[in-house]
Motif scaffolding. Sequence first.
Motif, short mmCIF file in Angstrom:
data_model
loop_
_atom_site.label_atom_id
_atom_site.label_comp_id
_atom_site.label_asym_id
_atom_site.label_seq_id
_atom_site.Cartn_x
_atom_site.Cartn_y
_atom_site.Cartn_z
N ALA A 61 13.17 -1.07 -23.44
CA ALA A 61 13.75 -0.24 -22.38
C ALA A 61 13.37 1.23 -22.56
CB ALA A 61 15.27 -0.40 -22.38
N HIS A 62 13.30 1.74 -23.82
CA HIS A 62 13.01 3.17 -23.99
C HIS A 62 11.54 3.46 -23.67
CE1 HIS A 62 11.74 1.43 -27.83
NE2 HIS A 62 11.00 2.52 -28.02
N ILE A 63 10.66 2.46 -23.88
CA ILE A 63 9.26 2.67 -23.51
C ILE A 63 9.09 2.69 -22.00
CG2 ILE A 63 6.92 1.76 -23.75
CD1 ILE A 63 8.04 2.93 -26.30
N LYS A 64 9.84 1.80 -21.32
CA LYS A 64 9.79 1.83 -19.86
C LYS A 64 10.29 3.16 -19.32
CE LYS A 64 10.27 -3.14 -19.06
NZ LYS A 64 11.09 -4.20 -18.41
N ALA A 65 11.39 3.64 -19.92
CA ALA A 65 11.90 4.95 -19.49
C ALA A 65 10.89 6.05 -19.78
CB ALA A 65 13.22 5.23 -20.20
N LEU A 66 10.17 5.91 -20.91
CA LEU A 66 9.16 6.89 -21.26
C LEU A 66 8.01 6.88 -20.24
CD1 LEU A 66 7.90 8.95 -23.21
CD2 LEU A 66 6.96 7.04 -24.50
N CYS A 67 7.62 5.65 -19.83
CA CYS A 67 6.54 5.57 -18.84
C CYS A 67 6.95 6.21 -17.51
CB CYS A 67 6.14 4.12 -18.63
SG CYS A 67 5.39 3.36 -20.08
N ARG A 93 3.82 14.16 -29.22
CA ARG A 93 2.97 13.37 -30.11
C ARG A 93 3.75 12.19 -30.73
NH1 ARG A 93 -0.32 18.02 -33.53
NH2 ARG A 93 -1.44 18.94 -31.72
N GLU A 94 5.04 12.38 -31.03
CA GLU A 94 5.83 11.30 -31.61
C GLU A 94 5.95 10.12 -30.64
OE1 GLU A 94 9.53 12.90 -32.73
OE2 GLU A 94 8.73 14.16 -34.36
N GLU A 95 6.18 10.43 -29.36
CA GLU A 95 6.28 9.36 -28.38
C GLU A 95 4.95 8.65 -28.22
OE1 GLU A 95 7.64 11.39 -24.97
OE2 GLU A 95 9.75 11.48 -25.60
N VAL A 134 4.14 4.65 -28.94
CA VAL A 134 3.47 3.78 -27.97
C VAL A 134 2.25 3.13 -28.59
CG1 VAL A 134 2.23 3.72 -25.78
CG2 VAL A 134 4.35 5.03 -25.97
N ALA A 135 1.46 3.91 -29.35
CA ALA A 135 0.26 3.35 -29.99
C ALA A 135 0.62 2.28 -31.01
CB ALA A 135 -0.55 4.48 -30.64
N THR A 136 1.65 2.55 -31.81
CA THR A 136 2.08 1.56 -32.81
C THR A 136 2.57 0.28 -32.14
OG1 THR A 136 2.74 3.36 -34.28
CG2 THR A 136 3.61 1.16 -34.75
N LEU A 137 3.33 0.44 -31.06
CA LEU A 137 3.82 -0.73 -30.34
C LEU A 137 2.69 -1.52 -29.71
CD1 LEU A 137 6.25 -2.36 -29.40
CD2 LEU A 137 6.43 -0.84 -27.43
N LEU A 138 1.68 -0.84 -29.20
CA LEU A 138 0.53 -1.53 -28.61
C LEU A 138 -0.24 -2.31 -29.65
CD1 LEU A 138 -0.81 1.12 -26.07
CD2 LEU A 138 0.28 -1.05 -25.56
N GLN A 139 -0.45 -1.71 -30.82
CA GLN A 139 -1.16 -2.42 -31.88
C GLN A 139 -0.38 -3.64 -32.34
OE1 GLN A 139 -1.94 0.41 -34.97
NE2 GLN A 139 -3.47 1.57 -33.78
N LEU A 140 0.93 -3.50 -32.50
CA LEU A 140 1.75 -4.63 -32.91
C LEU A 140 1.72 -5.75 -31.86
CD1 LEU A 140 3.76 -5.85 -34.92
CD2 LEU A 140 5.59 -4.64 -33.71
N THR A 141 1.78 -5.35 -30.60
CA THR A 141 1.73 -6.35 -29.53
C THR A 141 0.39 -7.04 -29.49
OG1 THR A 141 3.29 -5.00 -28.23
CG2 THR A 141 2.05 -6.70 -27.06
#
Length: 339
Positions: free
Chosen positions: A163-169, A180-182, A186-193
Amino acid sequence: MAGALKEKQLVRHVYAALQAASCPLVEGLYLQEADSMKQLLCAPSQHRTDILAWICSSINPNFANSKTIAVRASGPDVLTKEMAVLGQELMLCKADDLDLIRGEASPHRQLRFLEQLLTLVPGCKKAAGNGLDQEMLLNELYAADNLPHFTQMLTPTLDPWPAHIKALCKCTKSSPKPSREEAADVATLLQLTQSTLEQLQSQCEFLSSEAQSPGVFSPSSLRVAACDLQLLMATFSHVFETDLRAFCSRDPPSFSAEADVFQRTHQLLLAFIMELEMLKEVSEGSVSMTEEVKQLQTQPCYRSRGEKCKLPDQLEELSRRIQDFFPCFLPDGLPRPRP
């Protein structure tokens, strides 16, 4: 209302199947109303009997000869019984369901019986591929209410965004420069996915073979699967009603609550095993004793002069010596009678 609508659809489907099978008894009729089709297929008449006889002859070519002989010999009653016997052999009815053959059963049952018979006519299943049940299933799948679910099933998607990534988008659309933290999150979440998806893809064979077989979920394949499913369900329903229901409705078998029967049986088996072991030991001891006796009987001994003698000879000589020392006794040890 819904039942009457389905019955009309079933009537039209059976009539269309007869036309697709090139039944000569329905050619030139040009029936348009469902009521007239129902009158032809469900009301007792000679025309209906001839149609049913033609279906049976198409399924079993030998039925045509037996039909002619039966009509000439004993009339239509024998023909009715023969068609019922054929239905029983096909597991579609019982041999005594003569009302179903004559057209005196319920219209729905008659139509189902005719529909199942027509699926066994050579060429009819292929010609009447757009069956009622298959069409109804496809109509349900492609209905407006079910179409989104059907589309989701054919093309599944994965939404890994929390939900927080959707809100970020949503926020990035209004703010041009995210922090940069956000961005790192996002990059870490993309790599994990990405790694998770690769692992899942390696474990799922259907994803790797999707490019090789793109037509797995095609409407034609789904139609064939629906037709096969309908035939299997109809066959199982008939077998269950005729053969399995009586067994399924019986009470389960009752077992005795006396558990000591098993305990006594176990004790008897243990005692039997112990007796067998004792008999085995007795047999082994007997064999050992026999060998020892044979060895003593055959083993030579030496006299004082160095001569060899056997045990029986020694016993005989010992007996003579005893008689010499005790002449008043008999050889068996009893005293001699005095003169």
